[in-house]
Design a protein around this motif. Structure first.
Motif, PDB file in Angstrom:
ATOM      1  N   SER A   1       3.825  39.709  16.566  1.00 16.30           N
ATOM      2  CA  SER A   1       4.080  38.234  16.477  1.00 16.30           C
ATOM      3  C   SER A   1       3.146  37.358  15.951  1.00 16.30           C
ATOM      4  O   SER A   1       3.323  36.622  14.885  1.00 16.30           O
TER       5      SER A   1
ATOM      6  N   ALA B   1      12.344  36.170  21.803  1.00 15.73           N
ATOM      7  CA  ALA B   1      11.053  36.561  20.924  1.00 15.73           C
ATOM      8  C   ALA B   1      10.365  37.280  21.716  1.00 15.73           C
ATOM      9  O   ALA B   1       8.990  37.944  21.101  1.00 15.73           O
TER      10      ALA B   1
ATOM     11  N   SER C   1      12.445  29.725  19.229  1.00 20.05           N
ATOM     12  CA  SER C   1      12.122  30.705  18.475  1.00 20.05           C
ATOM     13  C   SER C   1      10.742  30.695  17.491  1.00 20.05           C
ATOM     14  O   SER C   1      10.218  31.518  17.048  1.00 20.05           O
TER      15      SER C   1
ATOM     16  N   ARG D   1       7.390  31.961  18.664  1.00 18.28           N
ATOM     17  CA  ARG D   1       6.946  33.462  18.938  1.00 18.28           C
ATOM     18  C   ARG D   1       5.436  33.841  18.640  1.00 18.28           C
ATOM     19  O   ARG D   1       4.900  34.544  19.407  1.00 18.28           O
TER      20      ARG D   1
END
Length: 445
Positions: free
Chosen positions: A440, A432, A344, A347
């Motif tokens: 992002s 993601a 995570s 990302r």
């Protein structure tokens, strides 16, 4: 800094979910098994029942405490590394390294206290279930009442708080040095501890060859040796990972194409961070394989002898099955937790890769190749540690080099490890990648 730490915990609790889960599970396991000592020490408990309860509480409680430290250390290390830019900003704003250490340690302390409190009720319920299991198998008298007292509470809170504070101190020490532009410490203590564990594990398992086949303690050195080797390999995993990549890195890059090349490059660069994933993977594989095969060999030998199993035999089998059950649940949860946090956090990295031309499919392939490399390494060194206990025990107990049970147990454990690693990595990466690449990168900045 104290107020800043408490504000951080209140305002952004999501960043502490992984650490809270590790602390809660760890405290629950520690309290659950150490509550058997409280039960054994109650008035009116007979000696045989007390011996069974103390044996289980001591053996499993000790392993549990060690696993708790590894789990909390891995999740806290990932948490602190994810906040590298935040810590650098605090340093630029005038905060001293001591102040930052205090802030992170207060955060860890707050999370550990909450986790230990949340663990009390599950620990009590689990302890009652354990006691009921011992009663059903006639290992503990039916009239023994469950007790949850000072030993359970002090051990649960003590192990959780010490592990959290110690892990936070080591993680933030490395992070603040990196934030100042210096070179992070190489983790000499971890390396030395890992080498000592490997040496002690190999030596302990080897002593099995010198013991008679009917020695009641024959299982102990083999099992302990495998456990110590698993822990040692887990502690040395960053260096072992780099070593394997020097041999297999190029073939993986060629076979995997662009995704494989990105995977090998990222693993080399992030070997220290990936230790948090490899630790539960190696421990789960090594300890699970060793315990299940050793118990299977012992059960087969007892059945072949035609002798009736004694209470001690039942105690050992129960302890082994409980150990494996706890390791499977705890290690898998920590593996999933560490992988989720690690993937995570990337990302923004995935966004930058897409902005320079990588397709979502190539990024997903990169993540899958990384997961396969980690799984292969975890299974290899876990199997090596397990065999170090299985081979001497089987040779001493049956005069054979390997057990007759075949590959079924090994395949089952490897399947669980591979599924947990691959599914978690791929699902988290897909989640993601749903965020647009520009968004992002912008959020990370």
């Amino acid at each position: 800094m104290l107020s800043l730490a408490m504000r951080s915990v209140r305002q952004r609790p999501g960043r502490f979910v992984g650490t809270l889960m590790a602390a809660t599970l760890g405290a629950a396991i520690t309290m659950m098994f150490n509550s058997l000592h409280d039960t054994a020490g109650a008035v009116g408990v007979d000696d045989a029942s007390a011996e069974t309860l103390n044996l289980t509480g001591g053996v499993v409680g000790g392993y549990g405490s060690l696993l708790v430290f590894f789990a909390i250390a891995s999740t806290l290390t990932i948490n602190v590394r994810q906040r590298q830019e935040e810590l650098h900003l605090l340093r630029c704003s005038g905060a001293t390294p001591a102040q930052i250490k205090r802030m992170v340690m207060v955060e860890a302390l707050a999370v550990a206290v909450v986790g230990a409190l949340l663990a009390v009720l599950p620990a009590m319920l689990g302890g009652r279930l354990l006691l009921g299991m011992f009663k059903d198998t006639d290992q503990v008298a039916g009239g023994v009442d469950y007790a949850f007292g000072p030993i359970a509470l002090s051990s649960g809170f003590g192990v959780t708080l010490v592990a959290s504070m110690g892990a936070a101190f080591l993680a933030v020490r490395r992070a603040t040095r990196a934030a100042d532009g210096g070179r992070a410490p190489r983790g000499r203590a971890r390396t030395i501890g890992g080498l000592l564990a490997v040496v002690a594990g190999a030596g302990g398992a080897s002593t099995t060859f010198a013991m008679p086949s009917d020695d009641p303690a024959l299982m102990a050195p083999a099992a302990y040796g495998a456990i110590l080797l698993s822990i040692g390999f887990a502690a040395l995993s960053p260096g072992l990972l780099r070593m394997l990549l020097t041999v297999f890195g190029r073939p993986v890059s060629l076979i995997g194409g662009a995704g494989g090349y990105l995977a090998v490059t990222n693993i080399r660069r992030r070997a220290d961070q990936l230790a948090g994933v490899l630790m539960p993977l190696i421990c789960f594989t090594g300890i699970g394989i060793a315990t299940l095969y050793i118990q299977a060999v012992e059960s087969s030998a007892l059945d072949a002898s035609g002798l009736t199993r004694s209470v001690d035999d039942k105690n050992v089998e129960t302890v082994n099955m409980v150990v494996v059950g706890i390791i499977v649940i705890f290690s898998c949860i920590m593996l999933i937790n560490s992988l989720y946090a690690a993937v995570s956090y990337r990302r923004a990295e995935f966004g930058r890769q897409r902005l320079i031309g990588a397709t979502p499919a190539q990024v997903q392939k990169m993540v899958v190749v990384e997961a396969l490399v980690l799984t292969g390494m975890g299974v290899f060194f876990g199997t090596l540690a397990g065999l170090a206990g299985i081979v001497p025990f089987t040779a001493a107990r049956t005069d054979q080099a390997l057990p007759d049970e075949g590959l079924g147990i090994w395949l089952g454990i490897v399947g669980i490890a591979a599924a947990a690693t691959l599914v978690t990595s791929l699902v988290t990466a897909r989640r993601a990648l749903r965020v647009p690449a520009i968004e992002s990168v912008a959020v990370a900045a």
